[in-house]
Scaffold this motif. Sequence first.
Motif, PDB file in Angstrom:
ATOM      1  N   ILE A   1     -56.839  26.599   4.525  1.00 16.33           N
ATOM      2  CA  ILE A   1     -55.639  27.436   4.852  1.00 16.33           C
ATOM      3  C   ILE A   1     -55.633  28.059   6.407  1.00 16.33           C
ATOM      4  O   ILE A   1     -54.473  27.574   7.348  1.00 16.33           O
ATOM      5  CB  ILE A   1     -55.802  28.792   4.405  1.00 16.33           C
ATOM      6  N   GLY A   2     -56.881  27.969   6.989  1.00 11.55           N
ATOM      7  CA  GLY A   2     -56.609  28.361   8.051  1.00 11.55           C
ATOM      8  C   GLY A   2     -56.098  27.322   9.385  1.00 11.55           C
ATOM      9  O   GLY A   2     -55.466  26.772  10.397  1.00 11.55           O
ATOM     10  N   VAL A   3     -56.942  25.779   9.215  1.00  9.08           N
ATOM     11  CA  VAL A   3     -56.950  24.570   9.620  1.00  9.08           C
ATOM     12  C   VAL A   3     -55.213  24.685   9.476  1.00  9.08           C
ATOM     13  O   VAL A   3     -54.295  23.883  10.334  1.00  9.08           O
ATOM     14  CB  VAL A   3     -57.454  23.664   9.310  1.00  9.08           C
ATOM     15  N   ALA A   4     -54.530  24.421   8.560  1.00 13.08           N
ATOM     16  CA  ALA A   4     -53.466  24.939   7.803  1.00 13.08           C
ATOM     17  C   ALA A   4     -52.328  25.281   9.343  1.00 13.08           C
ATOM     18  O   ALA A   4     -50.943  24.916   9.249  1.00 13.08           O
ATOM     19  CB  ALA A   4     -52.545  25.017   6.060  1.00 13.08           C
ATOM     20  N   PHE A   5     -52.630  26.927   9.548  1.00 13.96           N
ATOM     21  CA  PHE A   5     -51.967  27.217  10.034  1.00 13.96           C
ATOM     22  C   PHE A   5     -52.135  27.156  11.385  1.00 13.96           C
ATOM     23  O   PHE A   5     -51.329  27.026  12.394  1.00 13.96           O
ATOM     24  CB  PHE A   5     -52.975  28.846  10.077  1.00 13.96           C
ATOM     25  N   ALA A   6     -53.098  26.039  12.243  1.00 11.67           N
ATOM     26  CA  ALA A   6     -53.310  25.883  13.439  1.00 11.67           C
ATOM     27  C   ALA A   6     -52.794  24.436  13.236  1.00 11.67           C
ATOM     28  O   ALA A   6     -52.240  24.516  14.527  1.00 11.67           O
ATOM     29  CB  ALA A   6     -54.942  25.620  13.775  1.00 11.67           C
ATOM     30  N   LEU A   7     -52.540  23.937  12.483  1.00 11.85           N
ATOM     31  CA  LEU A   7     -51.156  22.782  12.669  1.00 11.85           C
ATOM     32  C   LEU A   7     -49.749  23.016  12.913  1.00 11.85           C
ATOM     33  O   LEU A   7     -48.942  22.982  13.155  1.00 11.85           O
ATOM     34  CB  LEU A   7     -51.886  21.827  11.326  1.00 11.85           C
ATOM     35  N   SER A   8     -49.594  24.513  11.451  1.00 13.02           N
ATOM     36  CA  SER A   8     -48.802  24.724  12.175  1.00 13.02           C
ATOM     37  C   SER A   8     -47.919  25.225  13.143  1.00 13.02           C
ATOM     38  O   SER A   8     -46.886  24.898  13.730  1.00 13.02           O
ATOM     39  CB  SER A   8     -48.237  25.508  10.795  1.00 13.02           C
ATOM     40  N   ASN A   9     -49.065  26.128  13.924  1.00 13.98           N
ATOM     41  CA  ASN A   9     -49.003  25.736  15.569  1.00 13.98           C
ATOM     42  C   ASN A   9     -48.518  25.322  16.266  1.00 13.98           C
ATOM     43  O   ASN A   9     -47.742  25.335  17.375  1.00 13.98           O
ATOM     44  CB  ASN A   9     -50.025  26.994  15.566  1.00 13.98           C
ATOM     45  N   LEU A  10     -49.433  24.237  16.246  1.00 14.83           N
ATOM     46  CA  LEU A  10     -49.042  23.129  16.640  1.00 14.83           C
ATOM     47  C   LEU A  10     -47.336  21.793  16.976  1.00 14.83           C
ATOM     48  O   LEU A  10     -47.026  22.308  17.423  1.00 14.83           O
ATOM     49  CB  LEU A  10     -49.800  21.753  16.007  1.00 14.83           C
ATOM     50  N   LEU A  11     -46.896  22.358  15.797  1.00 13.97           N
ATOM     51  CA  LEU A  11     -45.449  22.066  14.765  1.00 13.97           C
ATOM     52  C   LEU A  11     -44.920  22.751  15.709  1.00 13.97           C
ATOM     53  O   LEU A  11     -43.636  22.577  16.772  1.00 13.97           O
ATOM     54  CB  LEU A  11     -45.483  22.360  13.306  1.00 13.97           C
ATOM     55  N   VAL A  12     -44.892  24.342  16.113  1.00 16.98           N
ATOM     56  CA  VAL A  12     -44.009  25.095  16.141  1.00 16.98           C
ATOM     57  C   VAL A  12     -43.723  24.349  17.817  1.00 16.98           C
ATOM     58  O   VAL A  12     -43.056  25.212  18.528  1.00 16.98           O
ATOM     59  CB  VAL A  12     -44.005  26.577  16.147  1.00 16.98           C
ATOM     60  N   ASP A  13     -44.926  24.721  18.785  1.00 18.26           N
ATOM     61  CA  ASP A  13     -45.012  24.463  20.283  1.00 18.26           C
ATOM     62  C   ASP A  13     -43.894  22.952  20.244  1.00 18.26           C
ATOM     63  O   ASP A  13     -43.601  22.836  21.338  1.00 18.26           O
ATOM     64  CB  ASP A  13     -46.634  24.494  20.127  1.00 18.26           C
ATOM     65  N   LEU A  14     -44.809  21.988  19.510  1.00 17.55           N
ATOM     66  CA  LEU A  14     -43.720  20.923  19.379  1.00 17.55           C
ATOM     67  C   LEU A  14     -42.670  20.727  19.600  1.00 17.55           C
ATOM     68  O   LEU A  14     -41.567  20.361  20.164  1.00 17.55           O
ATOM     69  CB  LEU A  14     -44.277  19.419  19.221  1.00 17.55           C
ATOM     70  N   LEU A  15     -42.212  21.673  18.229  1.00 15.29           N
ATOM     71  CA  LEU A  15     -40.569  21.977  18.208  1.00 15.29           C
ATOM     72  C   LEU A  15     -39.498  22.821  19.033  1.00 15.29           C
ATOM     73  O   LEU A  15     -38.512  22.160  19.488  1.00 15.29           O
ATOM     74  CB  LEU A  15     -40.079  22.803  16.341  1.00 15.29           C
TER      75      LEU A  15
END
Lengths: 315, 302
Positions: A291-305
């Motif tokens: 869950i933690g890793v998925a969260f960190a990746l989703s933050n990355l995605l938001v930044d890219l977006l």
Amino acid sequence: MLTTVLLRRLIFSIPTLLGVATLAFMLGHMSPGDPAIAAMGLDLEGYSSVEPEELERVREELGLNKPILVQYVGWLTRALQGDFGTSYVSTIEVSELVFEALPTTMLLLVMTMSVSIVVGISLGIVSAVFKGRTGDYIARMIAIIGVSTPTFWFALVLMLCFAVAIPIFPVNGSFDEFGWKAMALPTMAIALHPAALIARMMRSSMLEVLSHDMIRTATAKGLSRWRVYMVHGLRNAINPVITVIGFQFANLMGGAVAVEFIFSLPGLGSLLIEGIYEKDILVIQGAVLVIGVAFALSNLLVDLLYMIIDPRIRI
Amino acid sequence: MTDTTHTQIPMPSDDSGYRSGWSLFAESSNKFLELKLNKFSFGLTMFLIVLAILAPWIAPFPYDVVDPARGLSAPGWPHLMGTDQAGRDIFSRVLYGAQTSLSIGLVTVLFGLVTGVSLGAISGYVGGWVDEVIMRLVEIFMSVPGIVMALALVSILGPSVPSIILALSIRRITQFSRVARGSVLSVKSQDYVTACHALGMSNARIVFAHVLPNCIGPIIVLASVLLGNVILTESTLSFLGMGIQEPTPSWGGMIAKGNEFLTFAPWISLFPGGFLFLTMIAFNLLGDGVRDHLDPRGGSVV
């Protein structure tokens, strides 16, 4: 340009990911008493029922007789290869449990995210465009109720209404059994809260944009109201909303934990809760890590977006 | 709309120029209560708090007396909200549940505030590697959803009140420290801080006596917004069986118990759920009101 930024951002997220892993590792060692007993899913009262040789074997297997740093490095290396150990409670590999649960949760999150974005943004726009009129009051009322309704209670109410009183949807069951019908109520239950938050942000952001001169210019140019709001308004008002959407992952995952449990959906949330009930430390560790890793990746995605939508922003 | 009332900068109205903190506070709160919505949310909050405090006197029955003969009776007289499967009075348990939820919420937010603000103030004021380390830690703790973290912690530490409060406050600590750090950073380069240095004050005194009081606005806003949030998380924990344990009543725990009887005795979970909902409405509206009042330009803080 984009790749360099992407690479830099990826490298920046490594310490956070490592930290999350450390946190998950520490969880196993925080339990009062013997971690070996804890890993076997027993509490201190269960201590006497374990053969000393058995306990020694588990200690050996978990590497508990080595220095903590060696244990940590070993655990991390194995975790990086997708090996979270074998659950002593169910004697199944934790990675297998986690990856079996992942698709359900992902599907649920994607569905709730889409629903809450569509509903939230539309509500927010309606609210801003009709500011101070009936439409605005209704939209704001829905938003404040949405923010204030406890997700797990709303899930129960939905279940009572649409699965028990009027049996349109199944009370519980997985996607495999009932298909989309199994996901409908859980999606609604989880989406309410983020949709309301998105609507509130959308409203205030849109209101600010609509007060700018360029909106007056666009209207004066003779553009249709629809074009003014949707193209000129929305495009400029969306950035803060994306930030809020990005923050919703934790919110959604939090909602998913209780809702998956209520509707018996076999996802990560259910896995975590079962792990907690069974005191299955390895499962808890695995679930928290994923869950933690998925969260960190989703933050990355938001930044890219963010960068794609607003090229002025460079992280 | 009358948005001008929000953006006006409060100016001292009397001639002396000096205003005591209390008179400023009184004027500010009077202004706050001028809005109807704020009046409503403040009133509702006070009503819930009074209910919680007076629970031992208002509650018609003790919360833990089991009477199977009266089990699952529907709302009516003498059980206004019915009884649960063990025959315990739902109304009394809802009142005591308010006590549990509100006090845990308050203690958690206070603990999170004190710890988080101190951490954030140190981080922002000292800067350098201290700032780097603290902010990295905060980021790591923020990477795990609050409820997941709380569940994992409580399951390992055991569901006692202190461990529940600890588990709930970790996320609040990170939120408070971020906000406090931001405000301290914006305040610390101002002239009066330099003046304090020149006067030879210690760093601790500058931070706690001069910098922090000037950062109090965003911190109060965050605290008021988070109160509802904490109560919600606590009830989710209790609902999942990892929060307050029986026989102590908690709304989340009552909703979970009622879950088993949902089809034929829905009142067991509907009433505590309704009170939880009312509490959330009260605190969310209050939080919004406080935010608009203290920080008219600001967007969402959470």
